[in-house]
Scaffold this motif. Structure first.
Motif, PDB file in Angstrom:
ATOM      1  N   GLU A 492       0.874  -1.168   0.000  1.00 13.79           N
ATOM      2  CA  GLU A 492       0.000   0.000   0.000  1.00 13.79           C
ATOM      3  C   GLU A 492       0.917   1.226   0.000  1.00 13.79           C
ATOM      4  O   GLU A 492       1.744   1.378   0.890  1.00 13.79           O
ATOM      5  N   THR A 493       0.772   2.074  -0.980  1.00 10.09           N
ATOM      6  CA  THR A 493       1.678   3.203  -1.140  1.00 10.09           C
ATOM      7  C   THR A 493       0.879   4.461  -1.464  1.00 10.09           C
ATOM      8  O   THR A 493      -0.365   4.443  -1.399  1.00 10.09           O
ATOM      9  N   PHE A 494       1.565   5.539  -1.793  1.00  9.47           N
ATOM     10  CA  PHE A 494       0.891   6.792  -2.113  1.00  9.47           C
ATOM     11  C   PHE A 494       1.590   7.432  -3.303  1.00  9.47           C
ATOM     12  O   PHE A 494       2.737   7.114  -3.635  1.00  9.47           O
ATOM     13  N   VAL A 495       0.852   8.321  -3.933  1.00 13.23           N
ATOM     14  CA  VAL A 495       1.372   9.092  -5.057  1.00 13.23           C
ATOM     15  C   VAL A 495       1.086  10.562  -4.793  1.00 13.23           C
ATOM     16  O   VAL A 495       0.042  10.919  -4.238  1.00 13.23           O
ATOM     17  N   HIS A 586      -2.722   5.684  -2.641  1.00 16.05           N
ATOM     18  CA  HIS A 586      -3.438   6.835  -2.123  1.00 16.05           C
ATOM     19  C   HIS A 586      -2.827   8.110  -2.702  1.00 16.05           C
ATOM     20  O   HIS A 586      -1.607   8.182  -2.886  1.00 16.05           O
ATOM     21  N   VAL A 587      -3.675   9.059  -2.973  1.00 16.69           N
ATOM     22  CA  VAL A 587      -3.235  10.345  -3.499  1.00 16.69           C
ATOM     23  C   VAL A 587      -3.021  11.284  -2.320  1.00 16.69           C
ATOM     24  O   VAL A 587      -3.934  11.466  -1.499  1.00 16.69           O
ATOM     25  N   CYS A 588      -1.848  11.903  -2.263  1.00 25.32           N
ATOM     26  CA  CYS A 588      -1.500  12.750  -1.124  1.00 25.32           C
ATOM     27  C   CYS A 588      -0.868  14.043  -1.627  1.00 25.32           C
ATOM     28  O   CYS A 588      -0.368  14.133  -2.752  1.00 25.32           O
ATOM     29  N   SER A 611      -1.987  -1.447   9.195  1.00 22.87           N
ATOM     30  CA  SER A 611      -2.952  -2.057   8.291  1.00 22.87           C
ATOM     31  C   SER A 611      -4.365  -1.791   8.795  1.00 22.87           C
ATOM     32  O   SER A 611      -4.591  -1.268   9.891  1.00 22.87           O
ATOM     33  N   THR A 612      -5.339  -2.186   7.969  1.00 27.07           N
ATOM     34  CA  THR A 612      -6.750  -1.983   8.360  1.00 27.07           C
ATOM     35  C   THR A 612      -7.082  -2.769   9.617  1.00 27.07           C
ATOM     36  O   THR A 612      -7.796  -2.285  10.506  1.00 27.07           O
ATOM     37  N   ASP A 613      -6.601  -3.999   9.698  1.00 25.83           N
ATOM     38  CA  ASP A 613      -6.872  -4.808  10.895  1.00 25.83           C
ATOM     39  C   ASP A 613      -6.286  -4.170  12.142  1.00 25.83           C
ATOM     40  O   ASP A 613      -6.907  -4.175  13.214  1.00 25.83           O
ATOM     41  N   ALA A 614      -5.083  -3.579  12.000  1.00 24.13           N
ATOM     42  CA  ALA A 614      -4.482  -2.925  13.168  1.00 24.13           C
ATOM     43  C   ALA A 614      -5.291  -1.712  13.600  1.00 24.13           C
ATOM     44  O   ALA A 614      -5.477  -1.452  14.793  1.00 24.13           O
ATOM     45  N   ILE A 615      -5.810  -0.942  12.607  1.00 22.00           N
ATOM     46  CA  ILE A 615      -6.612   0.242  12.945  1.00 22.00           C
ATOM     47  C   ILE A 615      -7.894  -0.182  13.656  1.00 22.00           C
ATOM     48  O   ILE A 615      -8.307   0.408  14.669  1.00 22.00           O
ATOM     49  N   VAL A 616      -8.551  -1.222  13.134  1.00 26.92           N
ATOM     50  CA  VAL A 616      -9.785  -1.695  13.767  1.00 26.92           C
ATOM     51  C   VAL A 616      -9.500  -2.191  15.190  1.00 26.92           C
ATOM     52  O   VAL A 616     -10.283  -1.934  16.121  1.00 26.92           O
TER      53      VAL A 616
END
Length: 792
Positions: A492-495, A586-588, A611-616
């Motif tokens: 998962e990265t950003f541009v 993701h656009v940043c 990750s999403t699981d960690a956030i939840v």
């Protein structure tokens, strides 16, 4: 006695003669005028040195004097003594006044005690002639010695009563054994009193001794330890040079013949017979052979060896160092069916040889050893000690992997049955044919789960199932390309919004559960369905990695905050396997250097490595902590209820309380608990304290009488109370049932809906406006005006 008497007379005469000779006077020139004290005159005469007029050197005295009178020592005399009694002789020094006394007038010296030369050999004394008139010395003080003459009164003594010595057996004549010496306390410089001579009283003809030195030597040759080992030799030492009348002392010398290797080893018998079962393992003992050797210690050590026979390869013999026996052991497995008897030629010899006795040899011996092989029921034998087999992981169930083979080595050739030790195949993936030993699969295999399977095959005789043997079988599961490659990790990265066309934003790699022989080779590409409208592209780096590149520029968070980039990953297997994995971009907002400044909250968390699981999980933990805090606060605010029974005399166990609404401010009457304690004292005519009288109920301001309308309910409850009080089978008195209804003393009157009619039109709530500002809102809502509005 006669000899001693003569010696005493001779010593006395000598002492008298020596004493007279000691009175030599050395004359010299003296002063012409001298007074009695020997002092010169002072009238102008020349002074000259005065020489001593008398002197002596020594006296001699015989030791161990046995007379009754004092023993005469000698006489002192000065030439100044004219015999007129004016001279006094004084004695000083060792023993003066106690051992030795002097006659002050005559100068005679006597010994008062019996003296021992061994205690003290001489005494040093000083004598002086003194004028009795003036007390002044007439001559200078003179020193002399009294020597004690020795007599033979001490016998020779050895240092110890018993001496220990050893000499090798078979020694030559004259070999030195030991030197023993004695001592004599008498004077060695005077006469023969201390001159010793040694002789053997006991121990001849085996040993001799030198008379002057006391050295003991062997007197016989070829003294054999095996015939006699110990000798007791008695030695005598005699003084006076061994003459008659001399004193003597004795000592014992214990002489031991030490061993030499002069005896060869010998077997007591020429043939030994042993038996060994054919099932015996390598190193198993077969039997013991023993040779004899008359020597001891190192000279009796023996070495056994096999020097011939037909069992050189199957047997060996070693020496037991504790017992000096030869232990025959099995060197190789024997088989009764192949050979039933072995004959060995065994030799024994001494490793430590003495060249002096080689002529007595040879120092070795031989014997024959016969070993018979005993027939035993042996377990089956596998052709190989272990087996290695291979099977592909996509092999169908029932595929034969390989086979094992075993046979009964006995002459009976019993059939063999095969089985798998299920402790080594808990999942029951394999099975074996009991007759031919073929191993086949029972379930599907997966190399990625288990690449090797180690099982144990059991072979048992059909005639005797207790005769079993085992063999390990190692099964290797061969890889088949049945797994597609996937991302090596979650990507998962950003541009950046200001990203340029063709900019690399992420490098990806893949993993594959398969294990090809030549290693992995992955191919990356963009999914075909996303190629036409994709804002990103995939570039294969040809090293099992790929780069995600931008296609175009001008990304906007407002327009689209994230993109999903599908990537196809294929391997080089046969047949090839591929899968599609999705990369989230993701656009940043970024600065000029490409550093991220602002992004969506989810993107920020993901960029931080969450990750999403960690956030939840984090949010769930925060929620649980908040719930715990709220619950704790609620428990702190909750008031603790007062127990119904406070008195210690109240013995009730169960209290069932029905807490209904009270009757208002005037409802202060509590239930009379005494009624339950003594139900017989209940007065039926007495008004119950827990029932509010009907007269208390005031008339309503408008509408019907609620007391009249609620009469059926009140009567119902009252009837129930009376029935409960009068019921003989009612519950025990420790159980309290309370029936309560709303009181009539409240200003708000009853709020119960039991006496209400079915519609709201039958109620008049205008009186609520009289209760104050707090009920004015209710009056507006439910008053006459509101009712009219609702009707309209």
């Amino acid at each position: 006695m006669r000899a001693h008497l003569l010696l005493l007379i001779w010593a006395y005469l000598c002492s008298r003669g020596i004493s007279q000779a000691a009175f030599q006077r050395t004359r010299g020139e003296t002063l012409k005028e001298q007074d009695e004290g020997g002092a010169p005159s002072d009238e102008g005469r020349t002074l000259r040195r005065s020489k001593r007029g008398w002197m002596w050197n020594q006296f001699f005295l015989l030791e161990e004097y046995i007379g009754t009178d004092y023993q005469y020592v000698g006489k002192l005399h000065s030439d100044q003594d004219r015999g007129d009694g004016t001279v006094k002789y004084v004695l000083y020094g060792d023993g003066a006044g106690s051992l030795f006394l002097i006659d002050e007038n005559s100068g005679d010296i006597h010994a008062t005690k019996r003296l021992d030369r061994e205690e003290k050999a001489f005494y040093t004394l000083r004598a002086q002639a003194v004028s009795k008139r003036t007390g002044r010395p007439l001559e200078p003080e003179s020193e002399f010695v009294i020597k004690i003459h020795d007599i033979n009164d001490n016998e020779p003594k050895f240092a110890k009563e018993t001496f220990l010595a050893s000499v090798p057996e078979m020694s030559d004549i004259g070999t030195s054994v030991i030197q023993v010496t004695a001592t004599d306390a008498d004077d060695a410089t005077y006469g023969n009193s201390a001159r010793l001579v040694y002789s053997i009283l006991q121990g001849q003809p085996y040993f001799s001794i030198e008379p002057e030195t006391g050295v003991i030597r062997t007197a016989l040759s070829n003294m054999n330890r095996e015939s006699r080992e110990h000798f007791q030799v008695v030695i005598q030492a005699k003084d006076m040079a061994g003459q008659m009348g001399g004193l003597s002392g004795t000592a014992t010398v214990s002489i031991t013949l030490s061993d030499v290797n002069d005896s060869p080893p010998r077997f007591p018998q020429g043939t030994y017979q042993f038996g060994v079962p054919e099932t015996a393992g390598v190193g198993a003992p077969v039997g013991r052979i023993s040779a004899t050797d008359a020597d001891v210690g190192r000279n009796a050590e023996m070495e056994y060896s096999i020097i011939g026979g037909d069992g050189l390869d199957f047997f060996e013999v070693v020496t037991d160092r504790h017992t000096q026996e030869g232990v025959v052991t099995l060197r190789k497995l024997v088989d009764f069916e192949k050979k039933k008897m072995y004959v060995l030629r065994v030799q024994v010899e001494n490793p430590q040889l003495d060249p002096r006795f080689l002529s007595k040899g040879p120092f070795k011996d031989t014997a024959m050893v016969k070993v018979s092989v005993q027939d035993m029921d042996e377990p089956p034998e596998f052709q190989h000690p272990s087996y290695v087999m291979e099977v592909k992981e996509n092999a169908p169930v029932g595929s034969v992997i390989g086979s094992v083979s075993a046979m009964d080595p006995d002459a009976a050739q019993s059939p063999v049955r095969y089985s798998i030790d299920r402790h080594t195949d808990m999942e029951r993936l394999f099975n074996i044919h009991p007759g031919n030993g073929s191993i086949f699969t029972v379930k599907s295999l997966d190399r990625e789960e288990h690449a090797w399977h180690n099982i144990s095959i059991i072979a048992a005789e059909s005639d005797n199932p207790r005769q079993t043997s085992r063999v390990p079988v190692y099964i290797r599961v061969l890889d088949v390309n049945d797994n597609a490659p996937t991302f090596a990790t979650y990507y998962e990265t950003f541009v950046c919004e200001n990203a340029r066309d063709g900019q690399t934003i992420q490098t990806i790699s893949a993993t594959d559960a398969d294990d090809p022989v030549g290693g992995h080779r992955f191919y990356f590409s963009l999914a075909p369905e996303a190629s036409s409208k994709a804002n990103f592209t995939v570039r294969d780096n040809q090293d099992n990695t790929a780069g995600i590149l931008t296609r175009g520029s001008g990304f906007s968070r407002i327009h689209q905050s994230s993109y999903q980039v599908p990537v196809v990953i294929a391997d080089s297997g046969r047949p090839p396997q591929s899968s599609t994995s999705t990369l989230t971009v993701h656009v940043c907002s970024c600065d000029r250097d490409g550093n991220m400044k602002a992004c969506s909250s989810e993107a920020l968390l993901r960029s931080a490595g969450l990750s999403t699981d960690a956030i939840v999980a984090i949010l769930l933990c925060v929620f649980i902590l908040l719930m715990i805090v709220v619950l704790f606060a609620a428990l702190r605010r909750q008031k603790k209820k007062e127990p119904l029974i406070i008195s210690k005399e109240d013995v009730r166990d169960n209290v069932v309380s029905y807490n209904d609404e009270g009757g208002g401010e005037e409802d202060t009457q509590a239930f009379d608990i005494g009624t339950l304690r003594n139900p017989e004292a209940v007065d039926d005519g007495k008004q119950r304290r827990d029932i509010v009288p009907e007269s208390v109920c005031p008339p309503l301001r408008r509408g019907g009488d609620p007391c009249r309308e609620n009469t059926d309910v009140r009567d119902f409850i009252s009837q129930r109370l009376q029935d409960s009080d009068a019921d003989p089978v009612a519950p025990p008195y420790d159980s309290l049932a309370t029936f309560a209804y709303e009181g009539t003393g409240s200003v708000a009157e009853s709020l119960s809906s039991l006496g209400s009619v079915a519609t709201d039109a039958d109620h008049d709530y205008d009186y609520l406006s009289e209760w104050g500002p707090r009920f004015r809102k209710l009056a507006d809502l439910y008053g006459a005006g509101s009712a009219g509005e609702r009707d309209s």
